[in-house]
Design an enzyme around this catalytic site. Structure first.
Site, short mmCIF file in Angstrom:
data_model
loop_
_atom_site.label_atom_id
_atom_site.label_comp_id
_atom_site.label_asym_id
_atom_site.label_seq_id
_atom_site.Cartn_x
_atom_site.Cartn_y
_atom_site.Cartn_z
N ARG A 186 20.64 -10.19 23.99
CA ARG A 186 20.24 -10.24 22.59
C ARG A 186 20.09 -11.70 22.15
NH1 ARG A 186 25.96 -8.31 19.88
NH2 ARG A 186 26.79 -10.39 19.43
N ARG A 203 26.57 -13.22 33.92
CA ARG A 203 25.24 -12.60 33.98
C ARG A 203 24.26 -13.51 34.73
NH1 ARG A 203 26.18 -7.34 33.17
NH2 ARG A 203 27.04 -6.88 31.12
N GLU A 247 13.23 -6.58 41.01
CA GLU A 247 13.08 -5.60 39.93
C GLU A 247 11.62 -5.24 39.72
OE1 GLU A 247 15.00 -8.32 39.65
OE2 GLU A 247 16.90 -7.85 38.66
N ASP A 296 27.71 -3.90 17.13
CA ASP A 296 27.38 -3.68 18.54
C ASP A 296 27.61 -2.23 18.94
OD1 ASP A 296 26.95 -4.26 21.41
OD2 ASP A 296 27.24 -6.33 20.77
#
Length: 496
Positions: A186, A203, A247, A296
């Site tokens: 985000r 991440r 991906e 959230d």
């Protein structure tokens, strides 16, 4: 359900009654969230807001919401046909494909090799193809033209700090990697060309940024954000795709056609050519800002914390682009629906590693990852504990699972009445609970004593074997099968 890009997917959804156009003006500040939330909770269609309004000003770009608002649409996004509302079966097939790609077994003979070859050939043939010109670069904004205020970015909840980019597919590449990383992070809008990139330290994007800082200290880090990508690529970014394929390659496999990529105008990063909107820019090592608070997927507002700032140098887009957005809140929300669908993908992956597992369930009420219920064919004392630790360590998606409940295969784990029955009749609070301290915990979990670090609990709700108990274990009450058949035969005559 095969499709070319997001627009083709939208057209097919609309033809099936799975997408509704909203012609009335709707405010991006709170109103859009309330409408999308009501529709999602009713199991309704995806929404295309054709006349979004921001601060009283009509926006030229429509907003797509609730795209993955049902597990059925997630399955469709993965290229699967959903017959008679059965979305679980085709998603299990996706999971079996992933388990094969993750750990391909050597063929057992010529016939087996011949049967596996079409799958391997299809994977090899789905390597992405680079093109020189692309729809996503039909319109280019640079310099003073770059203004996020021209995009209909949602302000989702009353306590949110600012408008928030939610479905941005963030593309990065580390200095020592050939393969790009795709992630969904985000982004809080703090200026006409500045957003805060909220990626957690573990991440992929954050790791690429850290490696770049070490290899090229002081140099800006190129980043690209795709808004309005084809569903298969978005889903590929949140699915445990094996490291052996990208991906983009996996997305092509789902969609049934190679992913066409185009190089960004300001960097060597590549994005899907059919993307709706692309943000190009850099992150400077010393440019940080406090992010949040935001409502959230936990149902709470999260803490404020510092994250890097992404400076946007260029915005490219298709003519008449579509802005893809969502909101997150107390389940059910769109991430919860996505979690329900991915749950079915996970089952074959887990069964490949642990064949004794008969089912696996991540309840949406548990934020779709914080609590897991597992059924298994128990084979020896202590077996349930082995399965607990196996799940925690097998896929990174389960790193933040705080609670794991393990039951026997006679329990339907999708029925809380049965799970609670097993827990209250087969569990001793001291013997059958396993606590693990100082483990990775979701940063958003304010219940943990330290941000990002906390404890986990495993609950063994299986029948206990000799060695696990010294007592005679209870036998479940089961009616005689012949009696049940007899009552079935006479039931209609009983006047009940």
């Amino acid at each position: 359900m095969k499709y070319e890009d997001l627009r083709d997917f939208i057209a097919q959804l609309e033809a099936r009654g799975e997408l509704k156009r909203i012609a009335a003006p709707v405010d991006t500040h709170l109103e859009m969230t309330e409408i999308a939330d009501r529709v999602l909770r009713a199991g309704g269609p995806a929404l295309l807001f054709e006349k979004p309004v921001t601060k009283g000003v009509p926006q030229a770009i429509p907003v797509l919401a609730n795209l993955f608002g049902t597990p059925q649409r997630v399955a469709m996004g993965m290229g699967e046909d959903v017959a008679d509302g059965d979305w679980s079966t085709p998603l299990r097939e996706v999971g079996r494909l992933l388990s094969f790609l993750k750990e391909p077994e050597p063929p057992k003979g010529l016939k087996d090799a011949w049967e596996k070859w079409p799958v391997l050939k299809q994977v090899l043939n789905m390597a992405p193809r680079e093109v020189r010109s692309a729809p996503c670069q039909q319109v280019v904004w640079e310099g003073d033209q770059v203004d996020l205020g021209k995009l209909p970015i949602q302000h989702c909840w009353p306590g949110d700090a600012a408008p928030l980019i939610t479905w941005g597919l963030v593309v990065t590449r580390g200095p020592h990697k050939k393969r790009q990383n795709l992630g969904i992070y985000r982004q809080q809008v703090i200026g006409r060309n500045r957003v805060i990139m909220r990626w957690l330290a573990h991440r992929g994007g954050a790791l690429d940024f850290r490696e770049h800082q070490q290899a090229h200290p002081g140099e800006p880090f190129p980043v690209t954000v795709v808004l309005g990508c084809d569903p298969a690529t978005i889903l590929g970014a949140v699915t445990p795709v094996p490291d052996t394929i990208s991906e983009y390659q996996f997305a092509g496999l789902l969609r049934g056609a190679k992913t066409e990529l185009v190089k960004c105008l300001g960097s060597d990063l590549q994005v899907p050519a059919s993307s709706e909107i692309v943000l190009e820019g850099v992150i400077h090592a010393d440019d940080m800002a406090p992010e949040g608070p935001y409502g959230d997927h936990t149902g709470y507002y999260n803490e404020v914390a510092d994250f890097p700032v992404f400076t946007i140098e260029r915005i490219t887009m298709r003519r008449d682009p579509i802005y893809h957005s969502t909101y997150t809140g107390k389940p059910p929300d769109e991430p919860a629906m996505l979690g329900l669908a991915l749950n079915e993908v996970f089952v074959p992956l887990l069964q490949k590693q642990f064949p004794e597992i008969t089912d696996f369930y991540l309840p949406p009420e548990g934020c779709s990852y914080r609590l897991a219920v597992v059924s298994m064919k128990k084979q020896y004392p202590g077996h349930a504990k082995r399965v607990m630790f196996g799940i925690w360590s097998f896929l990174r998606q389960f790193m933040y699972t705080k609670f794991i409940i393990v039951v026997d295969d006679d329990v339907n784990i999708r029925d809380w009445k049965e799970v609670i029955w097993a827990m209250t009749t087969r569990v001793d609070a001291t013997r059958d609970t396993t606590l693990v301290d100082n483990t990775p915990i979701d940063y958003l979990d304010f219940a943990s004593p330290v941000a990002g670090l906390g404890s986990k609990m495993g609950i063994d709700a299986t029948n206990k074997w000799p060695g696990e108990t010294n007592r005679e274990w209870g036998r479940p009450i089961v009616m005689d099968a012949a009696v049940k058949r007899r009552v079935d035969e006479i039931w209609s005559t009983l006047g009940l």
